[in-house]
Every structure is written in structure tokens, then in C-alpha cells.
Write an enzyme that holds these catalytic residues in place. Structure first.
Site, PDB file in Angstrom:
ATOM      1  N   LYS A  96       0.932  -1.342   0.131  1.00  0.00           N
ATOM      2  CA  LYS A  96      -0.041  -0.019  -0.113  1.00  0.00           C
ATOM      3  C   LYS A  96       0.852   1.290  -0.077  1.00  0.00           C
ATOM      4  O   LYS A  96       1.407   1.533   1.129  1.00  0.00           O
ATOM      5  CB  LYS A  96      -1.031   0.193   1.145  1.00  0.00           C
ATOM      6  CG  LYS A  96      -1.715   1.112   1.418  1.00  0.00           C
ATOM      7  CD  LYS A  96      -2.881   0.896   2.517  1.00  0.00           C
ATOM      8  CE  LYS A  96      -3.734   2.178   2.645  1.00  0.00           C
ATOM      9  NZ  LYS A  96      -3.134   3.265   3.255  1.00  0.00           N
ATOM     10  N   ALA A 184      -9.460   5.951   3.689  1.00  0.00           N
ATOM     11  CA  ALA A 184      -9.021   7.213   4.750  1.00  0.00           C
ATOM     12  C   ALA A 184     -10.442   7.927   4.816  1.00  0.00           C
ATOM     13  O   ALA A 184     -11.072   8.218   4.021  1.00  0.00           O
ATOM     14  CB  ALA A 184      -7.894   8.107   4.247  1.00  0.00           C
ATOM     15  N   ASN A 206      -9.674   2.054   9.597  1.00  0.00           N
ATOM     16  CA  ASN A 206      -8.696   2.105  10.697  1.00  0.00           C
ATOM     17  C   ASN A 206      -9.149   2.605  12.004  1.00  0.00           C
ATOM     18  O   ASN A 206      -9.807   2.270  12.792  1.00  0.00           O
ATOM     19  CB  ASN A 206      -7.317   2.528  10.305  1.00  0.00           C
ATOM     20  CG  ASN A 206      -6.036   2.097  11.396  1.00  0.00           C
ATOM     21  OD1 ASN A 206      -5.079   1.850  11.141  1.00  0.00           O
ATOM     22  ND2 ASN A 206      -6.767   1.489  12.407  1.00  0.00           N
ATOM     23  N   THR A 207      -8.986   4.273  12.031  1.00  0.00           N
ATOM     24  CA  THR A 207      -9.284   4.812  13.196  1.00  0.00           C
ATOM     25  C   THR A 207     -10.684   4.743  13.746  1.00  0.00           C
ATOM     26  O   THR A 207     -10.743   4.669  14.817  1.00  0.00           O
ATOM     27  CB  THR A 207      -8.901   6.483  12.901  1.00  0.00           C
ATOM     28  OG1 THR A 207      -7.629   6.598  12.303  1.00  0.00           O
ATOM     29  CG2 THR A 207      -9.121   7.078  14.074  1.00  0.00           C
TER      30      THR A 207
END
EC number: 2.8.1.10
Length: 256
Positions: A96, A184, A206-207
Site C-alpha cells: 500500500k 481514509a 482503521n481509526t
């Protein structure tokens, strides 16, 4: 079924492995998400031969595909070096590719990204480029050899969702045969569902999972949202209208 570089996956949810409160919570979240692909930062984890042995053992035990990333790299040279290290450590040609151009927004540097992608593709890497939502950048990355594109929804970790749905929808229409992954900015499951409803092949989270009060529960919520969004897209949803359209037929209505 989702396909990246000839490998097929049941789940359309990719999960990042950073920022979790503990390894056990990470493992629970991965299982709850049903994801079969996780991203790993070489800068945070050091693979089998170094201090990251416990983490690496956990990932192996989960039986998921590993997508190493070049997080934190700001130049093509730095990203290329990190990619080579990742290939040695994790034993995969997948990378990535991140080349960051701005430290405030973590916006990718399109020029450095294309340069690094071209070199890595020539060297046999299978590149997943983290990019903005610009069509010309997308075309240059495909010309460089990328067979997957990962446009952002919003700045990394912002949780803003899809800042520019028009650009993402246009990209989907422009590249109907290229796997597209929104990467994102996703904050809640409805954002992921919206991306899937636009026809994107997958989302990377992710977050939004790692920082949730209950990461495993949030991972499950995202799994359901991704599935719902994909089903909605495949069901051919109606187009939005400016005016009302009666859903009840007038046939048989009593006239007074």
C-alpha cells in the site's frame, strides 16, 4: 467477489491494525469485521525477525492477507526503500503505497506517488496507491502499472466521510473495470455504506474502529454496512428526484 491482483476475497472490508488498545482487542475486531485483509505499517511492526514477533504471530493466527504500507513516507525514495523492506519482512509483493505531501492534511503527493508507483511496479510489486480523487492522477497510476486504486474519502483519521461524492462517483464511472477502494476519512458505518452504494469495490477502515468505545462491535457494524451498501448498489437503486412522485397508483381511487 472482491479481487486484487488475482487473489479473491469474500469480504469487501479491509481493516487497519494501528491504534488499538491492545492486541486482543485488535484480534476481536478483525474477527468481528469478517475482513480477510489487514494493513500493517513497517514503521510500527518489525515482522518475524525483530521486536514485532508477538504482533506478527497474532496476524498469522488470524489467517488474513497482509497488505504492508509505507505510512509516514514523504519522498519516493523513502517509500521505495520501505516497500523493499516490507517485502523482505512480510514475504509479499503487495504494498500500500503512501507518499505524503502535506503534514497537516496528510494529503498524498501525486507527483511523488506516480514516480514511486512506476518504479515499484517495474520491480514486481503489486501496488495499492493511496491517492486523492483526481482522475488524471488515477490515469497516470494505471499507466504506471497499478491495477488497484485507493482514493481518499477525506483526510486520514478525520472521520468526515466522503468529502467529494461527485469526484468518487465520477472516478467509478471512468474506471469501471479497476478495483476501487475508499481509503481514509471514514468515520461511521453509514459513510462506508455510502461508498459502497457508489459502486466502490471495498473500503479500508482503521481509526473509526480502533478508536471506537467498543472496537469489535464497531467492526461488526462496518461489516454489515459494507454488505448493505454493496447489496444496494447491485440492486440498481432509484435515481434521486427534485419533485415528488406518487408511490400509490390512482387507479381505483374514488372521485367525489
Amino acid at each position: 467477489m472482491l479481487e486484487f491482483y488475482g487473489k479473491r476475497f469474500e469480504s469487501r472490508l479491509l481493516l487497519g491494525t494501528a491504534q488499538y488498545p491492545s492486541p486482543s482487542i485488535l484480534a476481536d475486531a478483525v474477527r468481528a469485521s469478517l475482513s480477510r485483509t489487514v494493513t500493517v505499517s513497517l514503521r510500527r511492526e518489525s515482522g518475524e525477525a525483530r521486536a514485532g514477533q508477538d504482533f506478527w504471530a497474532l496476524i498469522k493466527a488470524l489467517g488474513v492477507a497482509v497488505l504492508p504500507n509505507t505510512a509516514g513516507c514523504h519522498t519516493p525514495r523513502e517509500a521505495i526503500t520501505t516497500a523493499h523492506m516490507a517485502r523482505e519482512v512480510f514475504g509479499t509483493n503487495w504494498i500500500k503505497l503512501e507518499v505524503i505531501g502535506d503534514t497537516d492534511t496528510l494529503q498524498p503527493d501525486p507527483f511523488g506517488l506516480v514516480e514511486a508507483a512506476r518504479i515499484l511496479c517495474d520491480e514486481g510489486f503489486e501496488v495499492f496507491p493511496y491517492m486523492n480523487d483526481d482522475l488524471i492522477v488515477a490515469e497516470r497510476l494505471i499507466e504506471a502499472g497499478c491495477k488497484v486504486l485507493m482514493p481518499w474519502g477525506a483526510p486520514i483519521g478525520s472521520g468526515r466521510g466522503l468529502n467529494n461524492p461527485y469526484a468518487l462517483k465520477t472516478m467509478r464511472a471512468h474506471f469501471p473495470d479497476i478495483p476501487l477502494v475508499v481509503d481514509a476519512g471514514i468515520g461511521v458505518p453509514s459513510h462506508a455504506a455510502a461508498a459502497m452504494e457508489l459502486g466502490f469495490d471495498a473500503v479500508l477502515i482503521n481509526t473509526a474502529v480502533a478508536k471506537a468505545g467498543d472496537p469489535a462491535a464497531m467492526a461488526r457494524a462496518f461489516a454489515l454496512a459494507v454488505e448493505a451498501g454493496r447489496l444496494a448498489y447491485e440492486a440498481d437503486p432509484i435515481e434521486a428526484r427534485d419533485m415528488a412522485s406518487p408511490s400509490t397508483p390512482l387507479l381505483g381511487k374514488a372521485f367525489l
